[in-house]
Design a protein around this motif. Structure first.
Motif, short mmCIF file in Angstrom:
data_model
loop_
_atom_site.label_atom_id
_atom_site.label_comp_id
_atom_site.label_asym_id
_atom_site.label_seq_id
_atom_site.Cartn_x
_atom_site.Cartn_y
_atom_site.Cartn_z
N CYS A 1 1.09 -1.26 0.03
CA CYS A 1 -0.02 0.09 0.06
C CYS A 1 0.79 1.24 0.00
O CYS A 1 0.47 2.46 -0.70
N ARG A 2 2.01 1.16 0.71
CA ARG A 2 2.90 2.56 0.76
C ARG A 2 3.51 2.59 -0.77
O ARG A 2 3.51 3.60 -1.32
N LEU A 3 3.85 1.66 -1.25
CA LEU A 3 4.47 1.65 -2.83
C LEU A 3 3.51 2.08 -3.57
O LEU A 3 3.74 3.07 -4.51
N ASP B 1 -7.73 7.48 9.98
CA ASP B 1 -6.57 7.88 10.21
C ASP B 1 -5.32 7.06 9.89
O ASP B 1 -4.29 7.03 10.46
N TYR B 2 -5.77 5.90 9.43
CA TYR B 2 -4.77 4.83 9.28
C TYR B 2 -3.51 5.06 8.64
O TYR B 2 -3.42 5.97 7.62
N GLU B 3 -2.24 4.74 9.33
CA GLU B 3 -1.12 4.95 8.67
C GLU B 3 -0.55 3.78 8.30
O GLU B 3 -0.45 2.71 9.10
N PHE B 4 -0.05 3.64 6.92
CA PHE B 4 0.62 2.13 6.51
C PHE B 4 1.89 2.23 6.87
O PHE B 4 2.85 1.92 5.98
N GLN B 5 2.17 2.23 8.32
CA GLN B 5 3.86 2.21 8.39
C GLN B 5 4.14 0.81 8.62
O GLN B 5 3.21 0.06 9.14
N MET B 6 5.40 0.29 8.11
CA MET B 6 5.69 -1.03 8.43
C MET B 6 6.39 -1.09 9.56
O MET B 6 7.33 -0.07 9.97
N ASN B 7 6.57 -2.16 10.20
CA ASN B 7 7.56 -2.51 11.30
C ASN B 7 8.70 -3.12 10.52
O ASN B 7 8.91 -3.38 9.39
N GLU B 8 9.78 -3.04 11.26
CA GLU B 8 11.04 -3.26 10.75
C GLU B 8 11.28 -4.76 10.21
O GLU B 8 10.79 -5.92 10.63
N GLY B 9 11.67 -5.07 9.08
CA GLY B 9 11.89 -6.33 8.43
C GLY B 9 10.74 -6.62 7.36
O GLY B 9 11.11 -7.61 6.66
#
Length: 396
Positions: free
Chosen positions: A329-331, A385-393
């Motif tokens: 989704c971020r891409l 308000d969802y943020e498409f932040q990724m966890n590391e990895g």
């Protein structure tokens, strides 16, 4: 027991568009092409007309379909079809054009208006006019489904109608037609197809046939969609997402969609967010909401997305699916509902209707987790308000 429905003929491959004349010649003598202004502008409608005329067929065109098909589009296509005395239809465009053409084809031979048939309240008594569906995006899979989704302009509700008579007589899947799509369309249609595949796979009553189609679709879309979106895609990448979209369509049409689509339709109907985008806005949050209840199924998907984690347990693999979807989704630059520009106050006021319309559609009842109207309203608020932040990895 499961019933599997598909078009009688599917022609797939680069250059397959040229076969429309030969297919249509065996179905009727005068064709109504149902399309949209973009297809006219870039020349696809003229090319279709040329192929049909070369096969000895007369043609008429209705090109008024918009990004979200409504009952007004259906009525306008019907008027042209009747006036021109067409006996076969060709749908040329994205899912909106195909859905509008499906509704027109079946209403040419049945009584009432298309809204009468929503929710199975009324069954189609007669076979539709023959329809050839030619998608120009890789997303909805409508070319192989028994489903049409039409906005009822009287109620601002997206009507999902699923009956065997809506399956096209034939489908032509030619990836060359989607290679000119702008990145935004590639993103929205591609994520729509991914939702179809995931929802068909975790559907409460999924079957082994649709499972195979859904998993193959997920693998193809996750692998090739980023290249197509970023401009690095080759002809084979577009061919693979076209195949993935078709397989995902076949999967959900013969299984079902679930909560994502149930919640997505009211967003489109009330706020006019394109269907694929509204699906994408919901997908990560609904995955998180469902992870514990569909852990084993998500683990299978996780092994496709992250083969390096294939020996891990279901909890790790489910989490990996969520992170990979966020990364995608971020891409694809998917915004949340706030960043799309939805007014918060108007959104809050609409929540009870949206939740009620979602449940009334029947799709949430297919979900792996039982869901209430209150939970749907809460999920809508999360997605605003969802943020498409990724966890590391997490990485694609």
């Amino acid at each position: 027991m499961h019933e599997i429905l598909l078009p009688g003929r599917i022609v797939i491959g680069l250059g397959a568009f040229a076969e429309v004349g030969a297919l249509a010649a065996g179905l009727g003598s005068k064709v109504l092409i149902v399309s949209d202004p973009v297809m006219e502008r870039i020349g696809h409608v003229d090319a279709c007309r040329r192929y049909l005329e070369q096969a000895g067929l007369a043609c008429a065109v209705y090109s008024g379909v918009d990004t979200e098909p409504t009952d007004r589009h259906v009525d306008a296509a019907l008027a042209v079809c009747r006036q021109e005395q067409c006996d076969v239809l060709v749908a040329l465009g994205g899912g909106s054009c195909i859905d509008a053409a499906k509704a027109a084809a079946v209403m040419m031979t049945n009584t009432g208006v298309i809204a009468d048939y929503a929710g199975g309240a009324k069954r189609f008594a007669n076979k539709p006019l023959p329809l050839i569906a030619i998608p120009t995006t890789a997303g909805t899979g409508s070319e192989v489904t028994k489903v049409t989704v039409i906005i009822d302009t009287r109620t601002d509700v997206k009507l999902m109608i699923a009956q065997p008579e809506l399956v096209p007589q034939a489908a032509i899947v030619d990836a060359q037609l989607s290679m000119s799509c702008p990145p935004s369309v590639i993103a929205s249609s591609g994520i729509d197809a991914l939702c179809h595949a995931i929802e068909a796979y975790w559907f409460r009553k999924a079957n082994t046939v649709t499972d195979g189609w859904a998993l193959q679709a997920i693998g193809l879309l996750v692998k090739h969609l980023p290249n197509c979106y970023s401009g690095k895609g080759q002809a084979d990448d577009f061919a693979q997402i076209a195949l993935g979209s078709m397989l995902a369509g076949a999967a959900f049409s013969n299984a079902s969609v679930t909560l994502i689509h149930g919640m997505s339709r009211p967003i489109g109907a009330l706020f006019h967010v394109p269907h694929g985008i509204s699906n994408a806005m919901l997908l990560p949050a609904v995955l998180e909401f469902t992870a514990d209840d569909a852990a084993e199924r998500l683990a299978v998907i996780g092994r496709l997305m992250r083969p390096d984690l294939s020996e891990q347990g279901s909890a790790v693999l489910s989490a990996a699916v969520i992170e990979e979807v966020k990364a995608l989704c971020r891409l694809l630059r998917i915004p949340n509902l706030r960043d799309w520009g939805l007014d918060r106050e108007a959104f809050e006021q609409a929540l009870p209707k949206m939740a009620a319309d979602a449940i009334a559609s029947g799709s949430p009842g297919n979900h792996p987790r039982t869901v209430t109207a209150e939970e749907i309203e809460a999920l809508y608020r999360v997605c605003y308000d969802y943020e498409f932040q990724m966890n590391e990895g997490a990485a694609l």
